[in-house]
Design an enzyme around this catalytic site. Structure first.
Site: not given
Length: 247
Positions: A67-68, A71, A143
């Site tokens: 997930h990170e 980003h 988000d």
């Protein structure tokens, strides 16, 4: 180094930052505040306390890492986005992890391109989860809230929609007391606005997916590093991206 990491801070923000740094230094028996204390205080001020005792399963750890990484990778590819300063899967506050982008200078305006690319970055975490795990989690809730609010503001307040043209259909009242908003349009127009918001977010979602598919190898590298080390600095992030860049 402090100035670069505190772009946009007011005097009160800096005072709060140094107070926190002083507390962290004192707990370790120091007589002076060091840069590491300031860095840790900065994260505490903007992200919340580190949740050191929170138990995370290996599956959740992997989801958070991708997930990170999603980003961070999308923000690096897009030209208008701020440089990545740190990426972490260590829980802080309500977040299971974070990607910290810091501007090089104060900004007073955002362009349409900047906001569209911000949407891509916000959606990059959810897209990475789906791409790798073939599933999605609740970790992207904030988000999605921010992406939806940004897309709606672009259409209703900033005239950044071809269909709505240069008409501001939403006004902000009591901006210093919570900033209530109200739509000055018909119910039919409100329905069209909702459809435009969905379509805008969907298009940026597709762009995020294309970026991560094209850079799948680097996505895996970043996620693996995060999974093992928990935190990536901006320098380490760039080193990983620049290694074997031709592949």
């Amino acid at each position: 180094a402090i100035a670069r990491s505190t772009v946009g801070f007011t005097g009160a923000d800096l005072e709060n930052l140094l107070n926190e740094a002083a507390l962290l230094a004192a707990r370790e028996g120091k007589t002076k505040i060091g840069l590491k204390d300031i860095d840790n205080a900065f994260l505490k001020v903007i992200m919340g306390n580190e949740k050191k005792n929170r138990v995370i399963t290996e599956h959740e750890r992997k989801i958070t890492a991708y997930h990170e990484a999603g980003h961070a990778l999308t923000s690096r590819v897009l030209p208008t986005q701020d440089p990545v300063q740190q990426v972490s899967i260590v829980p802080r506050g309500r977040a299971g992890g974070f990607t910290l982008n810091m501007p090089k200078e104060d900004k007073y305006y955002n362009t349409k391109q900047q906001m569209e690319e911000e949407l891509i970055v916000l959606l990059g975490g959810r897209v990475a989860e789906k791409l790798i795990m073939d599933d999605i989690s609740t970790g992207a809730s904030n988000d999605l809230e921010r992406a939806t609010a940004t897309a709606r503001n672009m259409i209703t307040r900033y005239g950044m929609s071809d269909e709505s043209d240069m008409v501001a259909m939403e006004t902000v009242t009591n901006q210093y007391l919570g900033g209530d908003t109200s739509l000055a349009c018909s119910a039919e127009t409100q329905s069209k606005i909702d459809a435009q918001v969905v379509e805008l977010v969907r298009k940026q979602h597709e762009k995020a997916l294309a970026i991560l598919k094209d850079n799948r190898g680097k996505l895996d590298e970043l996620a693996s590093y995060l999974y093992e080390h928990e935190t990536i600095t901006g320098e380490e992030f760039m080193r990983i991206l620049n290694e074997n860049a031709s592949t």
